[in-house]
Design an enzyme around this catalytic site. Structure first.
Site, PDB file in Angstrom:
ATOM      1  N   GLY A   1      40.054  40.996  48.385  1.00 44.31           N
ATOM      2  CA  GLY A   1      41.323  40.339  48.087  1.00 44.31           C
ATOM      3  C   GLY A   1      41.150  39.101  47.229  1.00 44.31           C
ATOM      4  O   GLY A   1      40.118  38.941  46.572  1.00 44.31           O
TER       5      GLY A   1
ATOM      6  N   HIS B   1      39.268  41.913  38.953  1.00 51.52           N
ATOM      7  CA  HIS B   1      39.590  43.049  39.839  1.00 51.52           C
ATOM      8  C   HIS B   1      40.569  43.994  39.134  1.00 51.52           C
ATOM      9  O   HIS B   1      40.445  45.223  39.222  1.00 51.52           O
ATOM     10  CB  HIS B   1      40.270  42.560  41.125  1.00 51.52           C
ATOM     11  CG  HIS B   1      39.399  41.734  42.014  1.00 51.52           C
ATOM     12  ND1 HIS B   1      39.639  40.414  42.274  1.00 51.52           N
ATOM     13  CD2 HIS B   1      38.301  42.067  42.738  1.00 51.52           C
ATOM     14  CE1 HIS B   1      38.720  39.951  43.113  1.00 51.52           C
ATOM     15  NE2 HIS B   1      37.901  40.930  43.409  1.00 51.52           N
TER      16      HIS B   1
ATOM     17  N   MET C   1      34.827  35.165  36.341  1.00 49.71           N
ATOM     18  CA  MET C   1      35.937  35.156  37.307  1.00 49.71           C
ATOM     19  C   MET C   1      35.422  35.487  38.699  1.00 49.71           C
ATOM     20  O   MET C   1      34.589  36.380  38.867  1.00 49.71           O
ATOM     21  CB  MET C   1      36.997  36.157  36.883  1.00 49.71           C
ATOM     22  CG  MET C   1      37.748  35.644  35.689  1.00 49.71           C
ATOM     23  SD  MET C   1      39.308  36.457  35.528  1.00 49.71           S
ATOM     24  CE  MET C   1      39.827  35.745  33.980  1.00 49.71           C
TER      25      MET C   1
END
Ligand code: PAF
Length: 281
Positions: free
Chosen positions: A31, A37, A186
């Site tokens: 998450g 992602h 990231m």
């Protein structure tokens, strides 16, 4: 969009795709989703009949309880980001007991030594936790292709080994690191950096790029000493390790041979631990 929290319900739903011969693409995450992602999900959407994304903060891979406690949990915002990309993506967001049946421990894995290097050496038990949860998730989702970012390059190699050793027949796809405009890789952990630290953290990639340039004409020892001195000049950074390692074994290299090498770094900026890596040849 469909969000499952129970493995049996997800499995029953995915059975219909498997019976219809539709390949399942799988993106496992913890998450706190970012564009990195989403780029894995985009690749999965392009290559598979259906895409499943798991969102599960896996307790057994955290060797530091404080890190586990502080790990961002943002399911609602994550689901919005996913549905903004594509409403057909299926989310699997189980509770801890659903995955561990009340026994939150890892199995022990032998990844032919990959687990003893770098992250494995500095985060005891981490890769047992990763192996345990990824195997469980693979058994539930039964993907054709599974997508992992190269930022966690050691994890990527370990998941490939897990699949090979357990004859799981899953294609593990490594995807390039997604970076901020300033070069910072990231990561969900970047959310814990202040604005000033985010700017400062650009230095990590700059120094890795410097290492790559030097790798062509300097020895490994010289490249390592360049990186050490570069960070010494910036005391806000506390390097945990910097290694140059062969991509296949991840063993630290001392002499250059005819194989693929990468430089790997783990470094603290304030109390946030960041990792990054770069291909050298
Ligand atoms: O890379 C991650 O986010 C995690 O290690 C993974 C693969 C989802 C397993 O918990």
């Amino acid at each position: 969009m469909l969000i499952f929290s129970k493995k049996a319900a997800l499995q029953a739903h995915l059975d219909t795709y498997i019976k219809a011969g539709k390949g399942i693409g799988f993106v496992p995450t913890m998450g706190a989703l970012h564009s990195g992602h989403l780029s894995l999900m985009q690749q999965s959407l392009e290559q598979n009949g259906v895409t499943v994304v798991s969102i599960f903060v896996n307790p057994t891979q955290f060797n530091n309880p404080d890190d586990l406690k502080k790990y961002p949990r943002t399911l609602e915002a994550d689901a919005e980001k996913i549905s903004g990309l594509n409403k057909d993506i299926i989310i699997f967001a189980p509770e801890v007991d659903e995955m561990y049946d009340g026994n939150t421990v890892s199995s022990h894995y032998d990844f032919d030594g990959l687990e003893n290097q770098m992250e494995g050496a500095h985060r005891p038990g981490h890769f047992d936790g990763v192996g345990t949860i990824v195997k469980k998730l693979f058994e539930i989702v039964r993907p054709t292709n599974a997508y992992f970012g190269e930022k966690d390059f050691q994890q990527l190699q370990i998941v490939k080994k897990l699949v090979e050793k357990n004859h799981m027949g899953i294609n593990v796809v490594g995807c390039p690191i997604t970076r901020e405009d300033n070069g910072l890789a990231m990561s969900s952990r970047n959310a814990r950096l202040s604005d000033a630290e985010r700017n400062e953290a650009a230095l990590i990639y700059k120094i890795l790029q410097g290492a790559r340039k030097r790798f062509d004409f300097e020895s490994i020892a010289e490249v390592k000493s360049f990186v050490e001195s570069a960070f010494e000049a910036h005391p806000a950074f506390k390097p945990e390790y910097f290694e140059i390692a062969a991509e296949d074994t991840l063993e630290p290299a001392t002499l250059k041979e005819n194989r693929k090498y990468r430089a790997f770094i783990a470094i603290f900026l304030g109390n946030v631990r960041l990792i990054d890596n770069i291909s050298l040849n």
